[in-house]
Structures are given as C-alpha cells and as structure tokens.
Design a protein around this motif. Structure first.
Motif, short mmCIF file in Angstrom:
data_model
loop_
_atom_site.label_atom_id
_atom_site.label_comp_id
_atom_site.label_asym_id
_atom_site.label_seq_id
_atom_site.Cartn_x
_atom_site.Cartn_y
_atom_site.Cartn_z
N THR A 241 48.61 52.56 56.48
CA THR A 241 47.15 52.47 56.48
C THR A 241 46.68 51.79 57.77
O THR A 241 47.48 51.31 58.58
CB THR A 241 46.63 51.67 55.28
OG1 THR A 241 46.95 50.29 55.48
CG2 THR A 241 47.24 52.16 53.97
N ALA A 242 45.36 51.73 57.92
CA ALA A 242 44.79 51.05 59.08
C ALA A 242 45.23 49.59 59.15
O ALA A 242 45.38 49.02 60.24
CB ALA A 242 43.26 51.14 59.03
N ALA A 243 45.45 48.99 57.97
CA ALA A 243 45.86 47.58 57.93
C ALA A 243 47.25 47.36 58.52
O ALA A 243 47.59 46.24 58.91
CB ALA A 243 45.83 47.07 56.49
N ASN A 244 48.07 48.42 58.60
CA ASN A 244 49.41 48.31 59.17
C ASN A 244 49.42 48.49 60.69
O ASN A 244 50.46 48.28 61.33
CB ASN A 244 50.34 49.36 58.57
CG ASN A 244 50.58 49.19 57.08
OD1 ASN A 244 50.40 50.11 56.30
ND2 ASN A 244 51.01 47.99 56.70
N CYS A 245 48.31 48.89 61.27
CA CYS A 245 48.32 49.26 62.68
C CYS A 245 48.55 48.08 63.61
O CYS A 245 49.16 48.24 64.67
CB CYS A 245 47.03 50.00 63.04
SG CYS A 245 46.96 51.67 62.33
N LYS A 246 48.10 46.90 63.22
CA LYS A 246 48.39 45.71 64.04
C LYS A 246 49.89 45.46 64.09
O LYS A 246 50.45 45.15 65.16
CB LYS A 246 47.66 44.50 63.47
CG LYS A 246 47.99 43.18 64.19
CD LYS A 246 47.59 43.22 65.66
CE LYS A 246 47.68 41.85 66.31
NZ LYS A 246 49.07 41.35 66.36
N ASP B 122 39.53 56.12 62.03
CA ASP B 122 39.19 55.80 63.42
C ASP B 122 39.49 54.34 63.75
O ASP B 122 39.88 54.03 64.89
CB ASP B 122 37.71 56.09 63.67
CG ASP B 122 37.38 57.58 63.55
OD1 ASP B 122 38.27 58.40 63.86
OD2 ASP B 122 36.26 57.90 63.14
N ALA B 123 39.33 53.44 62.76
CA ALA B 123 39.60 52.02 63.01
C ALA B 123 41.08 51.79 63.31
O ALA B 123 41.44 51.04 64.23
CB ALA B 123 39.17 51.19 61.80
N GLY B 124 41.95 52.43 62.53
CA GLY B 124 43.39 52.30 62.77
C GLY B 124 43.79 52.88 64.12
O GLY B 124 44.61 52.30 64.85
N VAL B 125 43.21 54.03 64.47
CA VAL B 125 43.51 54.65 65.76
C VAL B 125 43.07 53.74 66.91
O VAL B 125 43.76 53.60 67.92
CB VAL B 125 42.84 56.04 65.86
CG1 VAL B 125 42.88 56.57 67.29
CG2 VAL B 125 43.54 57.02 64.93
N ALA B 126 41.90 53.11 66.76
CA ALA B 126 41.42 52.19 67.79
C ALA B 126 42.41 51.05 68.01
O ALA B 126 42.67 50.63 69.15
CB ALA B 126 40.05 51.65 67.41
N THR B 127 42.98 50.54 66.90
CA THR B 127 43.97 49.47 67.02
C THR B 127 45.21 49.96 67.75
O THR B 127 45.72 49.27 68.65
CB THR B 127 44.35 48.94 65.62
OG1 THR B 127 43.17 48.47 64.95
CG2 THR B 127 45.36 47.81 65.71
N LEU B 128 45.71 51.14 67.38
CA LEU B 128 46.89 51.69 68.06
C LEU B 128 46.63 51.90 69.54
O LEU B 128 47.48 51.62 70.38
CB LEU B 128 47.28 53.03 67.42
CG LEU B 128 47.89 53.00 66.03
CD1 LEU B 128 48.18 54.42 65.55
CD2 LEU B 128 49.18 52.17 66.01
N ASP C 92 38.60 56.94 71.74
CA ASP C 92 39.68 56.02 72.09
C ASP C 92 40.90 56.77 72.61
O ASP C 92 41.52 56.36 73.60
CB ASP C 92 40.06 55.17 70.87
CG ASP C 92 38.97 54.21 70.46
OD1 ASP C 92 38.57 53.39 71.29
OD2 ASP C 92 38.50 54.30 69.31
N LEU C 93 41.24 57.87 71.95
CA LEU C 93 42.41 58.65 72.36
C LEU C 93 42.22 59.26 73.75
O LEU C 93 43.18 59.37 74.52
CB LEU C 93 42.69 59.75 71.33
CG LEU C 93 43.25 59.26 70.00
CD1 LEU C 93 43.16 60.36 68.94
CD2 LEU C 93 44.71 58.81 70.16
N SER C 94 41.00 59.66 74.08
CA SER C 94 40.76 60.25 75.39
C SER C 94 41.00 59.24 76.50
O SER C 94 41.48 59.59 77.59
CB SER C 94 39.35 60.83 75.47
OG SER C 94 38.37 59.80 75.36
N GLN C 95 40.71 57.97 76.22
CA GLN C 95 40.99 56.93 77.20
C GLN C 95 42.49 56.76 77.40
O GLN C 95 42.97 56.55 78.52
CB GLN C 95 40.35 55.61 76.77
CG GLN C 95 40.42 54.52 77.82
CD GLN C 95 39.74 54.92 79.12
OE1 GLN C 95 38.70 55.60 79.11
NE2 GLN C 95 40.31 54.53 80.24
#
Length: 418
Positions: free
Chosen positions: A169-174, A198-204, A232-235
């Motif tokens: 989940t997004a909580a695991n991304c950190k 999107d929040a998890g992807v931003a963290t990754l 975020d991915l485009s960056q």
C-alpha cells in the motif's frame, strides 16, 4: 554426478555438478519418486520445484536437503500451497552456514504476514541474495513492513524484488524507499496490483529522483495511478537516465496523463526504452503527443498502447510519427484499439517507411480482407523489415489467410501469429 539416478521427467542442465539445475514442473510426485529426488536436491546449484503440490511434510525434507547443499544458488518453489508453516521449514534449511543462496522465489505459495519475520531473518543473514520473488501472496501492509525493514537491514546485494499482488500500500512506500536507498544495486522492482495511489507514487518518486538510484525496470500496473501521479513520474523520466522499462498499464491515466508522459519522453535526457500503457483510458486525443515522441525520441524501442480507444484517426497520427526518418521504434502493440480497415493504408505505408519496426501487434481489431490485403502488399516488399505481425482474433476470409501463410513460406524472416 556419478552414480546418481535421474528420475523420469526431471530436467538437468549442463554437465558439471556445480552448474547443474534440477527443474520439475507440473508433476504429482509419488513417495518413491520423492525419495529419488531428495539426493539431487542436496547436490544441485539450481533447484526449481514448481506446480508440484508440495506439502508441509515435503518442506521438512526440503529443509534437510538444503542444509546439506553448499552449492545452492537458486531455489524456486513457485505455485505450491506451502503456507506459513511449510515456508518456515524451508527457510530453516536456508539458514545453513554454508548456504550461499542468491535467488529465492516463493510466488503463489499461500504466504501471509506470519511468514515475514522468518523471511526477514534469512534476508538479514544471507548477504548473497540478489533476487527475491514473493508476488501473489496475502502478505498485506503490516507483513510487508516487516519484510521491507528486514531487507533494509540486510547486507544483501539485492538486484530484483517482485512484490506484485501481495498487499503493498501507499503506507509501505517509505519503507520501499529506505530499501532502495540501502540496496543501491536494486535494478528490477515489480509492484503491480498494489494500492499505491498517487500519494504512494509521489513517495517512490522522491527516491527515484535521487542520483544514487540505479533502478532499470519499474512495474506499476494497476496501482490506482491517475494523471496526478504522471506528473511525478514524468519528472523521473526527465531525470533518471538509468530507468529503461516502465509499466503503467491498467491505470486510469487518461489523455492528460499521456500528455505529461509524452512531454517527458520528448526531452533528450529521457532514456526510457520500453513503455507499457495498455488499458489506460487513452483516446485519439492523446495520439498527437505520441506522434511527436515517435518522431523525435531516440531511445524508446517498445510502446504497448493496446486496449485504448485510439481508433483509426489516432493510429493515423501514430503512423505519421513512425514515418519520420528519425523513428527508432521496434515494437508497437495496438491490441484492441478499435481499428478498422481505414487504418490499414497508413499502417501499410509505415511498414515500408519505418525501417526500425520489427514487431506489430494488431490483434483483436476490426480489420477485414481489404485492410489485410493492403498490409500484405507492403509485407511482400523487400523494403519491409517487419519480423512479426500478430493478428489474433482478426476475422479474415480463408483466401486471405492462405495468402498470409504463403507469404510466411516465401519470406522465412517473417512470422505471422494468428
């Protein structure tokens, strides 16, 4: 391996014990057959027992055999209902001081979060591990946290980590970012069918933008990503020149997301080679962006756009890009893109104009005889460099199929898959 009897159906590769592999798949193993296999498990460098209905009792035998095998580098037990108790036994075998395992694959093994602590202990103890596959298990967020923290604290030189359909989940991304920071050799990360959002992807992406990140392959299919995540991915695409393959299929990116990705793909700093964006809610409106990418990008060699409603007008735009002298694309997937015969004139022209294109997949589209005959005419020409044309679920007359089969015989370099 003098004197060892190889059971029927067991596949052994190479001719030296140190390099031999024991591979058994889709077999119901009797007790007698199992007793024949155990000595081989003790000696082989690679052991793969997949789809073998292994039981907890068999796991105890495997554990003993592994303890006695100092040459083991790869163990694959995919698609066996081992459960937590069975896997725990196997992991005990890997705790042998002489075990130098590098690859551990436990996909579809019915693991839960209860397996994560013993698995983390093995990862901490085994510095040789380069590949870990635990996809398609019900590990869930808490278990994944335990597993990832074990990986972070390990001294292993991890290169491949597959966690698809395992409850990330997004909580695991950190924790994932911490693993990537601690394991700088990680190159292949597969997180498909995870609730990242999107929040998890931003963290990754915060780590993917780091200069130390060496990741080459990132699979994020069906991860609840939208156009916001594409920003975020485009960056990352603009900045991370190590990243070569990205899958975002089965996410609702929409045409806005496509535009953001394509703008990054046009930057000279983007060196992505393979992009999978099948079933991402694209329409013909995004095709001018992809047209520009196909005309300008010097690195992208594979683009999978299947199951998007591009239609004939969208594909005609793509063909304009492919027809440019600078196009380098080799593989184009247009499965189920709502194409008709009207697309085939442009596609036929591209087959002659685009000398880089090697694979074209037009499966499950509404092409008929008129369109197929246009393609055939180009395929016959010496200037056509295509190696493979896929036309599954395309309805043509028997006469046109006969012509396609005849062309395959005339042109041995061409495969037509139907």
């Amino acid at each position: 391996m003098e004197g060892a009897r190889v059971p029927p159906g067991a596949r052994i590769a190479d001719d030296t014990v140190s390099n031999m592999s024991l591979e058994i798949c889709h077999e119901q193993l009797s007790d007698a057959r199992w007793m024949e296999l155990l000595p081989l498990i003790q000696q082989h460098q690679v052991v793969r027992l997949e789809f073998c209905d292994l039981t907890e009792g068999r796991c105890r035998d495997i554990s003993s055999a592994l303890w006695a095998n100092p040459t083991l580098t790869e163990l694959s037990l995919n698609h066996n209902e081992l459960g937590d108790a069975g896997v725990h036994l196997v992991l005990q075998g890997l705790q042998s001081p002489t075990c130098k395992i590098q690859s551990l694959r436990l996909e579809y093994c019915n693991l839960s979060d209860a397996s994560c602590e013993p698995l983390a202990s093995v990862l901490k103890a085994k510095s040789n591990i380069k590949e870990l596959v635990v996809s398609n298990n019900d590990i869930h967020e808490a278990g994944m946290r335990t597993l990832l923290r074990g990986l972070k604290d390990s001294a292993c030189l991890l290169e491949t980590l597959w966690l698809e359909s395992s409850g990330v989940t997004a909580a695991n991304c950190k924790d994932l970012c911490d693993v990537m920071a601690a394991r700088p050799f990680l190159q292949d990360l597969e997180l498909g069918d995870s609730r990242l959002g999107d929040a998890g992807v931003a963290t990754l992406c915060s780590w993917l933008l780091h200069p130390s990140c060496r990741l080459r392959k990132l699979w994020l299919w069906e991860c609840d990503i939208t156009a916001k995540g594409c920003r975020d991915l485009s960056q990352v695409l603009r900045t991370n020149q190590n990243l070569k393959a990205l899958s975002l299929m089965l996410n609702r990116l929409g045409d806005e997301g496509a535009q953001l990705l394509c703008e990054a793909l046009q930057e000279p700093t983007c060196q992505l080679e393979c992009l999978w964006v099948k079933e991402c809610s694209f329409t013909a409106a995004c095709c001018p962006y992809f047209r520009a990418v196909l005309a300008q990008n010097k690195f992208l060699t594979e683009l999978q756009l299947g199951e998007n409603n591009l239609g004939d007008t969208g594909v005609q735009e793509l063909c304009q890009g492919l027809g440019q002298p600078g196009s380098v694309l080799q593989v184009l997937g247009l499965v189920d893109c709502k194409l008709t015969n009207s697309s085939c004139s442009s596609l036929a022209s591209v087959l002659l104009a685009c000398h880089s294109l090697r694979v074209l997949d037009l499966s499950n589209n509404g092409l008929g005889d008129p369109g197929a005959l246009q393609l055939l005419e180009s395929l016959r020409q010496p200037a056509c460099a295509l190696d493979c044309l896929a036309v599954f679920d395309v309805y043509l007359s028997s006469g046109v199929w006969d012509q396609l089969e005849a062309l395959e015989k005339e042109k041995p370099s061409l495969r037509i898959i139907s």
